[in-house]
Design a protein around this motif. Structure first.
Motif, PDB file in Angstrom:
ATOM      1  N   ASP A  59     -22.943  43.667  41.774  1.00 14.44           N
ATOM      2  CA  ASP A  59     -21.655  43.197  41.553  1.00 14.44           C
ATOM      3  C   ASP A  59     -21.545  42.213  40.457  1.00 14.44           C
ATOM      4  N   GLU A  60     -21.139  42.437  39.302  1.00 14.14           N
ATOM      5  CA  GLU A  60     -21.256  41.496  38.200  1.00 14.14           C
ATOM      6  C   GLU A  60     -22.424  40.664  38.349  1.00 14.14           C
ATOM      7  N   PRO A  61     -23.467  40.831  38.160  1.00 12.18           N
ATOM      8  CA  PRO A  61     -24.706  40.268  38.479  1.00 12.18           C
ATOM      9  C   PRO A  61     -25.087  39.206  37.114  1.00 12.18           C
ATOM     10  N   ASN A 115      -4.328  51.907  40.267  1.00 12.27           N
ATOM     11  CA  ASN A 115      -3.030  52.163  40.817  1.00 12.27           C
ATOM     12  C   ASN A 115      -3.326  52.482  42.437  1.00 12.27           C
ATOM     13  N   HIS A 116      -3.436  51.786  42.964  1.00 18.34           N
ATOM     14  CA  HIS A 116      -3.688  51.639  44.580  1.00 18.34           C
ATOM     15  C   HIS A 116      -2.284  51.982  45.370  1.00 18.34           C
ATOM     16  N   GLU A 117      -2.379  52.634  46.266  1.00 16.32           N
ATOM     17  CA  GLU A 117      -0.873  52.897  47.043  1.00 16.32           C
ATOM     18  C   GLU A 117      -1.244  52.522  48.716  1.00 16.32           C
ATOM     19  N   ALA A 128      -4.718  52.093  50.330  1.00 15.85           N
ATOM     20  CA  ALA A 128      -6.093  52.842  49.896  1.00 15.85           C
ATOM     21  C   ALA A 128      -6.561  52.144  48.430  1.00 15.85           C
ATOM     22  N   ILE A 129      -7.733  51.622  48.497  1.00 17.83           N
ATOM     23  CA  ILE A 129      -8.085  50.872  47.129  1.00 17.83           C
ATOM     24  C   ILE A 129      -8.937  52.029  46.607  1.00 17.83           C
ATOM     25  N   ILE A 130      -9.842  52.650  47.264  1.00 18.08           N
ATOM     26  CA  ILE A 130     -10.678  53.875  46.680  1.00 18.08           C
ATOM     27  C   ILE A 130      -9.912  55.086  47.456  1.00 18.08           C
ATOM     28  N   PRO A 182     -23.933  40.405  45.768  1.00 19.70           N
ATOM     29  CA  PRO A 182     -22.514  40.330  45.912  1.00 19.70           C
ATOM     30  C   PRO A 182     -21.793  39.568  44.694  1.00 19.70           C
ATOM     31  N   GLN A 183     -20.787  40.001  44.293  1.00 18.45           N
ATOM     32  CA  GLN A 183     -19.990  39.029  43.185  1.00 18.45           C
ATOM     33  C   GLN A 183     -19.927  37.807  43.696  1.00 18.45           C
ATOM     34  N   VAL A 184     -19.708  37.171  44.653  1.00 14.17           N
ATOM     35  CA  VAL A 184     -19.539  36.109  45.260  1.00 14.17           C
ATOM     36  C   VAL A 184     -20.533  35.824  46.592  1.00 14.17           C
ATOM     37  N   THR A 194     -19.676  45.555  35.618  1.00 12.33           N
ATOM     38  CA  THR A 194     -19.631  44.754  34.546  1.00 12.33           C
ATOM     39  C   THR A 194     -18.575  44.711  33.670  1.00 12.33           C
ATOM     40  N   HIS A 195     -18.094  43.623  33.048  1.00 11.30           N
ATOM     41  CA  HIS A 195     -17.111  43.527  32.340  1.00 11.30           C
ATOM     42  C   HIS A 195     -17.288  43.475  30.589  1.00 11.30           C
ATOM     43  N   ASP A 196     -18.695  43.526  30.563  1.00 10.91           N
ATOM     44  CA  ASP A 196     -19.322  43.532  29.259  1.00 10.91           C
ATOM     45  C   ASP A 196     -19.742  44.613  28.724  1.00 10.91           C
ATOM     46  N   GLY A 229     -13.631  48.178  34.792  1.00  4.55           N
ATOM     47  CA  GLY A 229     -12.176  48.447  35.056  1.00  4.55           C
ATOM     48  C   GLY A 229     -11.595  47.046  35.399  1.00  4.55           C
ATOM     49  N   SER A 230     -10.307  46.871  35.362  1.00  4.13           N
ATOM     50  CA  SER A 230      -9.509  45.675  35.369  1.00  4.13           C
ATOM     51  C   SER A 230      -9.794  44.733  36.366  1.00  4.13           C
ATOM     52  N   ASN A 231      -9.448  43.827  36.719  1.00  9.83           N
ATOM     53  CA  ASN A 231      -9.395  42.821  37.842  1.00  9.83           C
ATOM     54  C   ASN A 231      -8.552  43.463  38.769  1.00  9.83           C
ATOM     55  N   GLY A 232      -9.343  43.622  40.032  1.00 17.98           N
ATOM     56  CA  GLY A 232      -8.253  44.124  40.908  1.00 17.98           C
ATOM     57  C   GLY A 232      -8.259  45.714  41.042  1.00 17.98           C
ATOM     58  N   SER A 233      -9.045  46.208  40.208  1.00 11.61           N
ATOM     59  CA  SER A 233      -9.172  47.846  40.184  1.00 11.61           C
ATOM     60  C   SER A 233     -10.072  48.468  41.356  1.00 11.61           C
ATOM     61  N   GLY A 234     -10.708  47.624  42.059  1.00 14.23           N
ATOM     62  CA  GLY A 234     -11.567  47.970  43.274  1.00 14.23           C
ATOM     63  C   GLY A 234     -13.087  48.212  42.866  1.00 14.23           C
ATOM     64  N   LYS A 235     -13.471  47.654  41.992  1.00 17.21           N
ATOM     65  CA  LYS A 235     -15.077  47.818  41.881  1.00 17.21           C
ATOM     66  C   LYS A 235     -15.862  47.167  43.035  1.00 17.21           C
ATOM     67  N   SER A 236     -15.463  46.138  43.450  1.00 16.60           N
ATOM     68  CA  SER A 236     -15.971  45.286  44.465  1.00 16.60           C
ATOM     69  C   SER A 236     -16.018  46.093  45.570  1.00 16.60           C
ATOM     70  N   THR A 237     -14.922  46.565  45.862  1.00 18.88           N
ATOM     71  CA  THR A 237     -14.407  47.208  47.126  1.00 18.88           C
ATOM     72  C   THR A 237     -15.228  48.718  47.167  1.00 18.88           C
ATOM     73  N   LEU A 238     -15.570  49.126  46.101  1.00 16.91           N
ATOM     74  CA  LEU A 238     -16.475  50.200  46.148  1.00 16.91           C
ATOM     75  C   LEU A 238     -17.950  49.954  46.283  1.00 16.91           C
ATOM     76  N   LYS A 286     -10.026  51.429  52.542  1.00 18.21           N
ATOM     77  CA  LYS A 286      -8.677  51.071  52.676  1.00 18.21           C
ATOM     78  C   LYS A 286      -8.720  49.510  52.899  1.00 18.21           C
ATOM     79  N   TYR A 287      -7.850  48.483  52.570  1.00 22.20           N
ATOM     80  CA  TYR A 287      -7.453  47.336  53.024  1.00 22.20           C
ATOM     81  C   TYR A 287      -6.223  47.390  53.625  1.00 22.20           C
ATOM     82  N   GLY A 288      -6.147  47.463  55.167  1.00 22.08           N
ATOM     83  CA  GLY A 288      -4.881  47.476  55.843  1.00 22.08           C
ATOM     84  C   GLY A 288      -4.317  48.952  55.504  1.00 22.08           C
TER      85      GLY A 288
HETATM   86  N1  LIG Z   1     -10.226  41.164  52.051  1.00 21.66           N
HETATM   87  C1  LIG Z   1      -9.155  41.759  51.302  1.00 21.66           C
HETATM   88  N2  LIG Z   1      -8.070  42.032  52.003  1.00 21.66           N
HETATM   89  C2  LIG Z   1      -7.080  42.708  51.515  1.00 21.66           C
HETATM   90  N3  LIG Z   1      -7.142  43.149  50.067  1.00 21.66           N
HETATM   91  C3  LIG Z   1      -8.207  42.963  49.225  1.00 21.66           C
HETATM   92  C4  LIG Z   1      -9.216  42.217  49.922  1.00 21.66           C
HETATM   93  N4  LIG Z   1     -10.168  42.181  49.025  1.00 21.66           N
HETATM   94  C5  LIG Z   1      -9.707  42.942  47.889  1.00 21.66           C
HETATM   95  N5  LIG Z   1      -8.300  43.249  47.948  1.00 21.66           N
HETATM   96  C6  LIG Z   1      -7.550  43.922  47.202  1.00 21.66           C
HETATM   97  O1  LIG Z   1      -8.252  45.120  46.718  1.00 21.66           O
HETATM   98  C7  LIG Z   1      -7.977  45.502  45.367  1.00 21.66           C
HETATM   99  C8  LIG Z   1      -9.338  45.602  44.706  1.00 21.66           C
HETATM  100  O2  LIG Z   1     -10.059  44.205  44.854  1.00 21.66           O
HETATM  101  P1  LIG Z   1     -11.580  44.284  44.263  1.00 21.66           P
HETATM  102  O3  LIG Z   1     -12.195  42.985  44.697  1.00 21.66           O
HETATM  103  O4  LIG Z   1     -12.213  45.487  44.724  1.00 21.66           O
HETATM  104  O5  LIG Z   1     -11.182  44.320  42.614  1.00 21.66           O
HETATM  105  P2  LIG Z   1     -12.374  44.301  41.530  1.00 21.66           P
HETATM  106  O6  LIG Z   1     -12.293  45.375  40.554  1.00 21.66           O
HETATM  107  O7  LIG Z   1     -13.563  43.838  42.017  1.00 21.66           O
HETATM  108  O8  LIG Z   1     -11.800  42.796  40.604  1.00 21.66           O
HETATM  109  P3  LIG Z   1     -12.590  41.859  39.892  1.00 21.66           P
HETATM  110  O9  LIG Z   1     -12.763  42.438  38.127  1.00 21.66           O
HETATM  111  O10 LIG Z   1     -11.524  40.855  39.761  1.00 21.66           O
HETATM  112  O11 LIG Z   1     -13.686  41.410  40.500  1.00 21.66           O
HETATM  113  C9  LIG Z   1      -7.198  44.036  44.847  1.00 21.66           C
HETATM  114  O12 LIG Z   1      -5.963  44.770  44.731  1.00 21.66           O
HETATM  115  C10 LIG Z   1      -7.425  43.159  46.002  1.00 21.66           C
HETATM  116  O13 LIG Z   1      -6.109  42.575  46.053  1.00 21.66           O
END
Ligand SMILES: Nc1ncnc2c1ncn2[C@@H]1O[C@H](COP(=O)(O)OP(=O)(O)OP(=O)(O)O)[C@@H](O)[C@H]1O
Ligand SMILES: [Mg+2]
Lengths: 205, 262
Positions: A151-153, A203-205, A17-19, A70-72, A183-185, A36-45, A12-14
Motif C-alpha cells: 500500500d503505497e510502498p 462513488n461510495h454508497e 460500501a467502499i468496495i 500497510p500504508q501507515v 500507487t499514485h505515481d 485512484g484518488s484519495n478516499g477511493s478505497g484502495k487501502s480498504t481493498l 463496508k465501513y458501517g
Molecule cells: N476506519 C474507517 N472507518 C470508516 N470509514 C473509513 C475508515 N477507513 C477509511 N474509511 C473511508 O473509506 C473510504 C476509502 O478509504 P481508503 O483509506 O480505502 O482510501 P484510499 O483510496 O486508500 O485513499 P488514500 O489515497 O488517501 O490512501 C474513505 O471514504 C474513508 O473515509
C-alpha cells in the motif's frame, strides 16, 4: 497458478460500501497496480485482501503465504525492538513458532538489498521515516510471499531506494509471486512488464 | 540478621517467600506485554473484582478461589475482547470495590478487610503455594514457546492477523494468565496493590532495556528484588506486605528514571 481470486466482493465501513461487487483474479508472476484518488478505497481493498477487514458478501480465495506492507504502520514507534527483530517477524506463519536458520538468512539478505543491514541492531525509534519504510518492506519480502500486498510502498523512499525496491519486486515476480501495489505515481506503471492497472473510483454508497 | 533467620523458621514465611517470588516474576513478565499494549489498567480492574469476590466468599465462608477464579477470568475476557476503554474499566472496578467494601464491612472485621486490600504474608496456605508454583511454571513455559508470537502480537496485532495468525487465541491466553496471576497474587500482595506488582517492574525496566527480551528479563529481576526487599521492610516496620513491595517498586522506578535521563 491463481494467487488471488475475488468474486463480487463487498467491503463496508458501517453502512457505507467502499468496495462494491469487486471481482479480480491474479495469477502468479502478475503485477497489479491499483490507482485512484484519495478516499477511493484502495487501502480498504488491500486491507480486505490481507484479511484485516471482513467481506460483507462475495468470495475470496487467497494464496497461503501473504505479506502486507500497510500504508501507515499502526504500531508504537517507541516499541523496544531492533530492526532485525521486526524484520524477522515477517517469516512467522500460522503454526510456525520458531525462526529457522533459513529465515535468518532471508532476513539478512533483504536487509542487505534494501540497505538497512548496518541498522540491524538499531532500535526502531532511532530510524528515519524512509529507513523504517524499508524495514517494513524487508519484513514483507523475507516471508517469501506468494502474494505481496503493497500500500503505497514508495511514500518516503528516495530515488535510489525506489529503484532498488523495483529491482527486488521484478525478481520475486519472476519467481512466481503475485503483487498488488497501490500507487499514485504514474511513472511506476511503466517499470514492470507483466502488469495491469485497476483504477478505483470514488462513488461510495 | 538474627531476626531474619528467626523469621525464616516460620513455615508460613517460607510459603510466602516461594509463592510471592514466583508470582512476582510472572506478574512482571505479563506486565511487559500489558504495558506495551497500553492495557496497564486491566490488572487494576481485575483485582478490584477480585476484592469483591474475596469479600463475598468470606461472608459466605467458602474458599475464595471458588468465586474469584471464575469471576476474575470472566471479567478479563470481557475487558480484553471488547477492548474496553479506561473509562469502562474505571467504572467497573470502582463499582466492584464499593460492593466489596459494603459486604466486607457488614460481615468482616476491619483488619480482615485491610488484609484483603493491602496484602498479608499470613494468607498463603499450602494449596495457594501449589497453585502458584504450577501457574508460574505454566506461564514461563508458555512464554518460552510463544516468545516470537507474543513479540509480534504485542508490537502489531494487525500485522500478525495479515500473516494468518489467530490473534484472539493469544489475547485469550494473556487475559487468562493475567486473571490467574491476579487471583493467586492478590492475597499476599493485596487486591489494591497486585496491579502495581504487575505494572511497575515493566515500567522501570522500560527505562533501562533496549530490546524486548532485555525488557522481560530486567522486569523479572526488578520484580523479585522489590518483592524480597518489600517483604523485609514489611516485617521490620510491621506494615502490610503489598505496601512494602509497591514502595520498593516505586523507589526503583524513580531510580531507573534518573539513570535514563542522565
Ligand atoms: N476506519 C474507517 N472507518 C470508516 N470509514 C473509513 C475508515 N477507513 C477509511 N474509511 C473511508 O473509506 C473510504 C476509502 O478509504 P481508503 O483509506 O480505502 O482510501 P484510499 O483510496 O486508500 O485513499 P488514500 O489515497 O488517501 O490512501 C474513505 O471514504 C474513508 O473515509
Ligand atoms: Mg490508502
Amino acid at each position: 497458478m491463481i494467487r488471488l481470486e475475488l468474486e463480487n466482493a463487498v467491503i463496508k465501513y458501517g453502512d457505507t460500501a467502499i468496495i462494491k461487487n469487486f471481482s479480480l483474479k491474479v495469477e502468479s508472476g502478475e503485477m497489479i497496480f491499483v490507482t485512484g484518488s484519495n478516499g477511493s478505497g484502495k487501502s480498504t481493498l488491500i486491507r480486505g485482501i490481507a484479511g484485516l477487514l471482513p467481506l460483507s458478501s462475495g468470495k475470496i480465495f487467497r494464496a497461503e503465504r501473504v505479506s502486507y506492507v500497510p500504508q501507515v504502520e499502526e504500531a508504537d514507534r517507541n516499541f523496544p525492538a531492533t530492526v532485525k527483530e521486526i524484520v524477522l517477524t515477517g517469516t512467522q506463519r500460522k503454526g510456525k513458532l520458531f525462526y529457522t536458520q533459513n529465515d535468518k538468512k532471508l532476513a539478512e539478505k533483504f536487509m542487505k538489498e534494501l540497505g538497512i543491514f548496518e541498522l540491524s541492531d538499531s532500535k526502531i525509534k532511532t530510524l528515519s521515516g524512509g529507513q523504517l519504510r524499508r524495514v517494513f518492506l524487508a519484513r514483507a519480502l523475507c516471508g517469501e510471499p506468494e502474494l505481496l500486498l503493497l500500500d503505497e510502498p514508495c511514500a518516503g523512499l528516495d530515488a535510489e531506494s525506489h529503484k532498488i525496491l523495483f529491482g527486488c519486486l521484478q525478481k520475486i515476480l519472476e519467481k512466481g509471486c503475485a503483487i498488488i501495489m497501490v500507487t499514485h505515481d504514474d511513472s511506476d506503471l511503466e517499470g514492470i512488464k507483466n502488469s495491469r492497472v485497476i483504477e478505483m473510483s470514488n462513488n461510495h454508497e | 540478621m538474627n531476626e531474619i533467620l528467626e523469621i525464616l523458621s516460620y513455615p508460613f514465611v517460607i510459603r510466602a517467600l516461594i509463592s510471592g517470588s514466583l508470582i512476582s516474576i510472572c506478574a512482571s513478565i505479563l506486565g511487559v506485554i500489558l504495558v506495551l499494549k497500553h492495557y496497564s489498567l486491566i490488572g487494576h480492574g481485575l483485582s478490584e473484582i477480585g476484592f469483591a469476590s474475596l469479600s463475598i466468599s468470606s461472608a459466605l465462608k467458602i474458599s475464595p478461589m471458588i468465586i474469584s477464579v471464575p469471576s476474575v477470568i470472566a471479567a478479563s475476557f470481557l475487558i480484553m475482547l471488547t477492548k474496553a476503554g479506561d473509562t469502562a474499566i474505571a467504572v467497573a472496578s470502582s463499582a466492584a470495590l464499593s460492593l466489596g467494601i459494603i459486604i466486607s464491612s457488614l460481615t468482616n472485621s476491619i483488619s480482615n478487610t485491610s488484609s484483603f486490600l493491602f496484602g498479608s504474608v499470613l494468607a498463603v496456605n499450602e494449596a495457594d503455594l501449589i497453585f502458584s508454583v504450577i501457574l508460574s511454571f505454566v506461564i514461563i513455559i508458555l512464554f518460552v514457546i510463544f516468545y516470537n508470537r507474543l513479540f509480534l502480537i504485542t508490537y502489531n496485532e494487525d500485522y500478525a492477523r495479515s500473516l494468518g495468525i489467530n490473534t484472539a487465541f493469544y489475547q485469550i491466553m494473556i487475559s487468562l494468565l493475567t486473571a490467574l496471576i491476579v487471583v493467586s497474587g492478590m492475597r499476599i500482595m493485596g487486591t489494591l496493590l497486585i496491579s502495581g506488582v504487575i505494572i511497575l517492574p515493566a515500567v522501570s525496566a522500560k527505562n533501562l532495556a533496549s530490546g524486548f527480551k532485555a525488557l522481560i528479563i530486567i522486569s523479572g529481576v526488578i520484580s523479585i528484588l522489590a518483592f524480597l526487599t518489600g517483604l523485609i521492610i514489611s516485617f521490620i516496620f510491621n506494615i502490610p506486605t503489598g505496601a512494602g513491595i509497591i514502595l520498593t517498586n516505586t523507589i526503583i522506578l524513580i531510580l531507573t528514571r534518573a539513570i535514563k535521563t542522565k
